[in-house]
Write a protein that holds these residues in place. Structure first.
Motif, PDB file in Angstrom:
ATOM      1  N   ALA A  44      -1.045  29.215 -11.124  1.00  0.00           N
ATOM      2  CA  ALA A  44       0.230  29.659 -11.694  1.00  0.00           C
ATOM      3  C   ALA A  44       0.748  28.690 -12.752  1.00  0.00           C
ATOM      4  N   ALA A  45       0.471  27.396 -12.570  1.00  0.00           N
ATOM      5  CA  ALA A  45       0.966  26.386 -13.513  1.00  0.00           C
ATOM      6  C   ALA A  45       0.398  26.570 -14.913  1.00  0.00           C
ATOM      7  N   ALA A  46      -0.753  27.229 -15.007  1.00  0.00           N
ATOM      8  CA  ALA A  46      -1.398  27.391 -16.314  1.00  0.00           C
ATOM      9  C   ALA A  46      -1.079  28.728 -16.980  1.00  0.00           C
ATOM     10  N   THR A  47      -0.340  29.603 -16.302  1.00  0.00           N
ATOM     11  CA  THR A  47      -0.090  30.923 -16.866  1.00  0.00           C
ATOM     12  C   THR A  47       0.846  30.844 -18.070  1.00  0.00           C
ATOM     13  N   THR A  48       0.725  31.825 -18.936  1.00  0.00           N
ATOM     14  CA  THR A  48       1.635  31.962 -20.069  1.00  0.00           C
ATOM     15  C   THR A  48       2.329  33.314 -19.943  1.00  0.00           C
ATOM     16  N   GLY A  49       3.603  33.342 -20.303  1.00  0.00           N
ATOM     17  CA  GLY A  49       4.351  34.591 -20.217  1.00  0.00           C
ATOM     18  C   GLY A  49       5.270  34.651 -19.027  1.00  0.00           C
ATOM     19  N   GLY A  50       5.235  33.613 -18.172  1.00  0.00           N
ATOM     20  CA  GLY A  50       6.144  33.575 -17.034  1.00  0.00           C
ATOM     21  C   GLY A  50       5.540  34.160 -15.779  1.00  0.00           C
ATOM     22  N   TYR A  51       5.605  33.407 -14.704  1.00  0.00           N
ATOM     23  CA  TYR A  51       5.104  33.872 -13.412  1.00  0.00           C
ATOM     24  C   TYR A  51       6.094  33.499 -12.324  1.00  0.00           C
ATOM     25  N   SER A  52       6.406  34.455 -11.444  1.00  0.00           N
ATOM     26  CA  SER A  52       7.354  34.238 -10.359  1.00  0.00           C
ATOM     27  C   SER A  52       6.648  34.399  -9.017  1.00  0.00           C
ATOM     28  N   PHE A  53       6.764  33.382  -8.157  1.00  0.00           N
ATOM     29  CA  PHE A  53       6.197  33.468  -6.818  1.00  0.00           C
ATOM     30  C   PHE A  53       6.951  34.482  -5.956  1.00  0.00           C
ATOM     31  N   VAL A  54       8.158  34.829  -6.353  1.00  0.00           N
ATOM     32  CA  VAL A  54       8.949  35.813  -5.610  1.00  0.00           C
ATOM     33  C   VAL A  54       8.644  37.233  -6.069  1.00  0.00           C
ATOM     34  N   ALA A  55       8.579  37.448  -7.367  1.00  0.00           N
ATOM     35  CA  ALA A  55       8.442  38.803  -7.892  1.00  0.00           C
ATOM     36  C   ALA A  55       7.008  39.230  -8.173  1.00  0.00           C
ATOM     37  N   ASP A  56       6.144  38.287  -8.525  1.00  0.00           N
ATOM     38  CA  ASP A  56       4.790  38.642  -8.963  1.00  0.00           C
ATOM     39  C   ASP A  56       3.767  38.484  -7.847  1.00  0.00           C
ATOM     40  N   SER A  57       2.809  39.400  -7.816  1.00  0.00           N
ATOM     41  CA  SER A  57       1.784  39.379  -6.781  1.00  0.00           C
ATOM     42  C   SER A  57       0.804  38.239  -6.999  1.00  0.00           C
ATOM     43  N   VAL A  58       0.124  37.859  -5.926  1.00  0.00           N
ATOM     44  CA  VAL A  58      -0.938  36.856  -6.016  1.00  0.00           C
ATOM     45  C   VAL A  58      -2.047  37.364  -6.925  1.00  0.00           C
ATOM     46  N   SER A  59      -2.350  38.651  -6.818  1.00  0.00           N
ATOM     47  CA  SER A  59      -3.458  39.227  -7.574  1.00  0.00           C
ATOM     48  C   SER A  59      -3.274  39.097  -9.081  1.00  0.00           C
ATOM     49  N   LYS A  60      -2.030  39.018  -9.531  1.00  0.00           N
ATOM     50  CA  LYS A  60      -1.781  38.863 -10.965  1.00  0.00           C
ATOM     51  C   LYS A  60      -2.394  37.574 -11.489  1.00  0.00           C
ATOM     52  N   LEU A  61      -2.457  36.561 -10.632  1.00  0.00           N
ATOM     53  CA  LEU A  61      -3.055  35.290 -11.038  1.00  0.00           C
ATOM     54  C   LEU A  61      -4.555  35.417 -11.288  1.00  0.00           C
ATOM     55  N   GLY A  62      -5.168  36.437 -10.697  1.00  0.00           N
ATOM     56  CA  GLY A  62      -6.603  36.625 -10.859  1.00  0.00           C
ATOM     57  C   GLY A  62      -6.988  37.566 -11.985  1.00  0.00           C
ATOM     58  N   GLU A  63      -5.994  38.061 -12.730  1.00  0.00           N
ATOM     59  CA  GLU A  63      -6.297  38.984 -13.825  1.00  0.00           C
ATOM     60  C   GLU A  63      -7.099  38.280 -14.917  1.00  0.00           C
ATOM     61  N   VAL A  64      -8.157  38.941 -15.335  1.00  0.00           N
ATOM     62  CA  VAL A  64      -9.094  38.349 -16.294  1.00  0.00           C
ATOM     63  C   VAL A  64      -8.616  38.490 -17.735  1.00  0.00           C
ATOM     64  N   GLY A  65      -8.061  39.635 -18.057  1.00  0.00           N
ATOM     65  CA  GLY A  65      -7.650  39.903 -19.422  1.00  0.00           C
ATOM     66  C   GLY A  65      -6.352  39.205 -19.793  1.00  0.00           C
ATOM     67  N   CYS A  66      -6.182  38.977 -21.095  1.00  0.00           N
ATOM     68  CA  CYS A  66      -4.962  38.362 -21.617  1.00  0.00           C
ATOM     69  C   CYS A  66      -4.325  39.293 -22.638  1.00  0.00           C
ATOM     70  N   SER A  67      -3.006  39.235 -22.726  1.00  0.00           N
ATOM     71  CA  SER A  67      -2.269  39.971 -23.747  1.00  0.00           C
ATOM     72  C   SER A  67      -1.323  39.001 -24.443  1.00  0.00           C
ATOM     73  N   GLN A  68      -0.574  39.513 -25.382  1.00  0.00           N
ATOM     74  CA  GLN A  68       0.379  38.665 -26.088  1.00  0.00           C
ATOM     75  C   GLN A  68       1.472  38.168 -25.139  1.00  0.00           C
ATOM     76  N   ASP A  69       1.739  38.958 -24.098  1.00  0.00           N
ATOM     77  CA  ASP A  69       2.839  38.629 -23.190  1.00  0.00           C
ATOM     78  C   ASP A  69       2.409  37.910 -21.918  1.00  0.00           C
ATOM     79  N   TRP A  70       1.119  37.956 -21.593  1.00  0.00           N
ATOM     80  CA  TRP A  70       0.699  37.410 -20.295  1.00  0.00           C
ATOM     81  C   TRP A  70      -0.750  36.924 -20.335  1.00  0.00           C
ATOM     82  N   CYS A  71      -1.001  35.795 -19.684  1.00  0.00           N
ATOM     83  CA  CYS A  71      -2.379  35.326 -19.532  1.00  0.00           C
ATOM     84  C   CYS A  71      -2.448  34.353 -18.358  1.00  0.00           C
ATOM     85  N   SER A  72      -3.543  34.460 -17.607  1.00  0.00           N
ATOM     86  CA  SER A  72      -3.813  33.522 -16.516  1.00  0.00           C
ATOM     87  C   SER A  72      -5.136  32.828 -16.820  1.00  0.00           C
TER      88      SER A  72
END
Length: 200
Positions: A30-58
């Protein structure tokens, strides 16, 4: 005096005692994500997403997906090594849960959401049932731990159901972690009694 744990049970205990370190892999990813990540609102699986967009990347998605796989192996392997004290039903549920965790790492959420859900669902169902089954199994020998495991199983089951059916995007991450993290410590508490001891 209870019998000393077998060598297999001791190794299984080590596997279970290592599993709480899984939480660190979420934090590191989570510390390396771009676009903002919330341990309360966002799922764990989001951290494993392979693709990146302008708004989000892990960028460390490999860490998260590898963690699903590695800690799944520890869960299934530890359960098999601890099969005698766990009993067949609890062992089976934990092996299925471990395989589910491993499969989840092979099916990132953004690559195939349906396959990801199929892979992950047994983990959310199996672990709470295993905790409740284990609590029932040890209720006479370890009544305090048994009550704690039963309570943890009920809480994680409720959180898992809430995560799966509620669709609450504001608390998805919190519900998912409430379904998963307490299991790490519940199984660790059980494993503590089977850990290797100096001179044993």
């Amino acid at each position: 005096m209870p019998d000393a744990p077998s060598r297999a049970a001791q190794l299984g205990a080590v596997a279970f005692l290592l599993r709480p370190t899984y939480i660190a892999t979420e934090v590191v990813t989570a510390a390396a994500t771009t676009g903002g990540y919330s341990f309360v609102a966002d799922s764990v699986s989001k951290l494993g997403e392979v693709g990146c967009s302008q708004d989000w990347c892990s960028p460390r998605h490999e860490v998260m997906n590898g963690s699903f796989m590695g800690y799944g192996v520890l869960l299934a392997g530890g359960a098999l090594l601890l099969a005698k004290p766990l009993g067949p039903w609890v062992t089976g549920l934990l092996v299925v849960s471990g395989v589910s965790s491993y499969a989840t790492g092979l099916a990132p959420l953004d690559q195939d959401a349906t396959l990801h859900a199929i892979a992950a669902t047994p983990l959310f169902l199996g672990q709470p049932l295993a905790l409740m089954g284990l609590g029932h199994r040890i209720r006479h020998d370890q009544p305090r731990l048994a009550k704690a495991l039963l309570a943890t199983g009920i809480v994680t089951a409720a959180a898992a159901v809430g995560f799966i059916v509620s669709g609450d995007e504001q608390a998805a991450g919190a519900l998912e972690r409430l379904a998963l993290w307490p299991v790490l410590f519940g199984l660790g508490a059980f494993a503590w009694g089977h850990r290797p001891r100096r001179g044993a």
